[in-house]
Scaffold this motif. Structure first.
Motif, PDB file in Angstrom:
ATOM      1  N   CYS A 139     -13.480  -5.131  -4.065  1.00 52.40           N
ATOM      2  CA  CYS A 139     -13.604  -3.694  -3.841  1.00 52.40           C
ATOM      3  C   CYS A 139     -14.802  -3.363  -2.954  1.00 52.40           C
ATOM      4  N   ALA A 140     -15.866  -4.170  -3.034  1.00 50.63           N
ATOM      5  CA  ALA A 140     -17.091  -3.878  -2.301  1.00 50.63           C
ATOM      6  C   ALA A 140     -16.872  -3.914  -0.788  1.00 50.63           C
ATOM      7  N   ASP A 141     -16.135  -4.926  -0.308  1.00 52.86           N
ATOM      8  CA  ASP A 141     -15.927  -4.993   1.139  1.00 52.86           C
ATOM      9  C   ASP A 141     -14.474  -4.783   1.541  1.00 52.86           C
ATOM     10  N   ASN A 142     -13.639  -4.372   0.561  1.00 54.27           N
ATOM     11  CA  ASN A 142     -12.266  -3.966   0.852  1.00 54.27           C
ATOM     12  C   ASN A 142     -11.449  -5.076   1.500  1.00 54.27           C
ATOM     13  N   THR A 143     -11.563  -6.309   0.972  1.00 52.12           N
ATOM     14  CA  THR A 143     -10.823  -7.419   1.543  1.00 52.12           C
ATOM     15  C   THR A 143      -9.827  -7.996   0.549  1.00 52.12           C
TER      16      THR A 143
ATOM     17  N   PHE B  64       0.807  -1.217   0.000  1.00 49.91           N
ATOM     18  CA  PHE B  64       0.000   0.000   0.000  1.00 49.91           C
ATOM     19  C   PHE B  64       0.841   1.269   0.000  1.00 49.91           C
ATOM     20  N   THR B  65       2.125   1.151   0.306  1.00 51.49           N
ATOM     21  CA  THR B  65       3.055   2.283   0.194  1.00 51.49           C
ATOM     22  C   THR B  65       3.124   2.743  -1.259  1.00 51.49           C
ATOM     23  N   PHE B  66       2.875   1.810  -2.185  1.00 52.16           N
ATOM     24  CA  PHE B  66       2.999   2.070  -3.616  1.00 52.16           C
ATOM     25  C   PHE B  66       1.662   2.364  -4.293  1.00 52.16           C
ATOM     26  N   ASN B  67       0.640   2.617  -3.478  1.00 50.42           N
ATOM     27  CA  ASN B  67      -0.683   3.014  -3.959  1.00 50.42           C
ATOM     28  C   ASN B  67      -1.205   2.137  -5.100  1.00 50.42           C
ATOM     29  N   PRO B  68      -1.392   0.839  -4.842  1.00 49.23           N
ATOM     30  CA  PRO B  68      -1.890  -0.037  -5.901  1.00 49.23           C
ATOM     31  C   PRO B  68      -3.326   0.320  -6.281  1.00 49.23           C
ATOM     32  N   THR B  69      -3.623   0.167  -7.541  1.00 49.46           N
ATOM     33  CA  THR B  69      -4.988   0.396  -8.015  1.00 49.46           C
ATOM     34  C   THR B  69      -5.828  -0.842  -7.709  1.00 49.46           C
ATOM     35  N   ASP B  70      -7.144  -0.694  -7.795  1.00 50.20           N
ATOM     36  CA  ASP B  70      -8.020  -1.852  -7.604  1.00 50.20           C
ATOM     37  C   ASP B  70      -7.712  -2.930  -8.633  1.00 50.20           C
ATOM     38  N   LYS B  71      -7.394  -2.527  -9.860  1.00 55.46           N
ATOM     39  CA  LYS B  71      -7.059  -3.486 -10.921  1.00 55.46           C
ATOM     40  C   LYS B  71      -5.799  -4.274 -10.544  1.00 55.46           C
ATOM     41  N   GLU B  72      -4.781  -3.584 -10.031  1.00 53.90           N
ATOM     42  CA  GLU B  72      -3.543  -4.263  -9.628  1.00 53.90           C
ATOM     43  C   GLU B  72      -3.802  -5.221  -8.467  1.00 53.90           C
TER      44      GLU B  72
ATOM     45  N   ILE C   5      -3.654 -16.446   4.727  1.00 54.84           N
ATOM     46  CA  ILE C   5      -4.518 -15.771   5.682  1.00 54.84           C
ATOM     47  C   ILE C   5      -5.240 -14.616   4.990  1.00 54.84           C
ATOM     48  N   PRO C   6      -6.523 -14.788   4.676  1.00 55.84           N
ATOM     49  CA  PRO C   6      -7.260 -13.662   4.107  1.00 55.84           C
ATOM     50  C   PRO C   6      -7.624 -12.691   5.218  1.00 55.84           C
ATOM     51  N   GLY C   7      -7.916 -11.488   4.860  1.00 59.25           N
ATOM     52  CA  GLY C   7      -8.323 -10.537   5.876  1.00 59.25           C
ATOM     53  C   GLY C   7      -8.626  -9.192   5.298  1.00 59.25           C
ATOM     54  N   PRO C   8      -9.247  -8.337   6.092  1.00 56.96           N
ATOM     55  CA  PRO C   8      -9.531  -6.984   5.625  1.00 56.96           C
ATOM     56  C   PRO C   8      -8.243  -6.243   5.285  1.00 56.96           C
ATOM     57  N   ARG C   9      -8.337  -5.355   4.352  1.00 58.82           N
ATOM     58  CA  ARG C   9      -7.172  -4.575   3.942  1.00 58.82           C
ATOM     59  C   ARG C   9      -6.549  -3.851   5.129  1.00 58.82           C
ATOM     60  N   ASP C  10      -7.382  -3.390   6.043  1.00 57.17           N
ATOM     61  CA  ASP C  10      -6.867  -2.679   7.218  1.00 57.17           C
ATOM     62  C   ASP C  10      -6.016  -3.567   8.112  1.00 57.17           C
ATOM     63  N   ASP C  11      -6.238  -4.861   8.053  1.00 62.61           N
ATOM     64  CA  ASP C  11      -5.489  -5.799   8.890  1.00 62.61           C
ATOM     65  C   ASP C  11      -4.264  -6.360   8.196  1.00 62.61           C
ATOM     66  N   TYR C  12      -3.968  -5.891   7.003  1.00 58.81           N
ATOM     67  CA  TYR C  12      -2.866  -6.421   6.190  1.00 58.81           C
ATOM     68  C   TYR C  12      -1.568  -6.510   6.979  1.00 58.81           C
ATOM     69  N   GLU C  13      -1.203  -5.410   7.633  1.00 57.20           N
ATOM     70  CA  GLU C  13       0.077  -5.393   8.352  1.00 57.20           C
ATOM     71  C   GLU C  13       0.096  -6.373   9.516  1.00 57.20           C
ATOM     72  N   ALA C  14      -1.049  -6.608  10.114  1.00 55.73           N
ATOM     73  CA  ALA C  14      -1.111  -7.501  11.271  1.00 55.73           C
ATOM     74  C   ALA C  14      -0.973  -8.966  10.878  1.00 55.73           C
ATOM     75  N   VAL C  15      -1.431  -9.340   9.682  1.00 57.12           N
ATOM     76  CA  VAL C  15      -1.445 -10.755   9.315  1.00 57.12           C
ATOM     77  C   VAL C  15      -0.305 -11.169   8.396  1.00 57.12           C
TER      78      VAL C  15
END
Length: 92
Positions: free
Chosen positions: A22-26, A5-13, A34-44
């Motif tokens: 994109c609908a639930d940001n996962t 996310f430091t590199f600002n990926p697009t939804d397509k990427e 380990i799947p997870g919400p985008r907000d939890d990316y760093e934790a998992v």
């Protein structure tokens, strides 16, 4: 620590590199199982997984900096290139 996310990926990427909804940001898939919400990316994600994701993103973009990130995880790169990063081993 840098993440994809430091590199600002697009939804397509994100959709190309992961199964991104994109609908639930996962996020799901990639190096980690380990799947997870985008907000939890760093934790998992482990540090190696984060580097792997960055290398894949930059390579997808054709950015020469991908080589720098692959150099940080040479064994994982080999597994990825040889197709061993997604082995499915049956369990009895």
């Amino acid at each position: 620590m840098e993440t994809i996310f430091t590199f600002n990926p697009t939804d397509k990427e994100l959709h190309h590199l992961f199964s991104y909804n994109c609908a639930d940001n996962t996020l799901a898939g990639g190096f980690s199982i380990i799947p997870g919400p985008r907000d939890d990316y760093e934790a998992v994600k482990s540090e190696e997984e984060k580097v792997f994701d960055i290398a894949k993103l930059l390579e997808y973009r054709g950015d020469e900096r991908a080589k720098e990130y692959w150099a940080k995880i040479p064994e994982i790169e080999l597994e990825y290139r040889w197709g061993f990063d997604n082995l499915q081993i049956p369990v009895d």
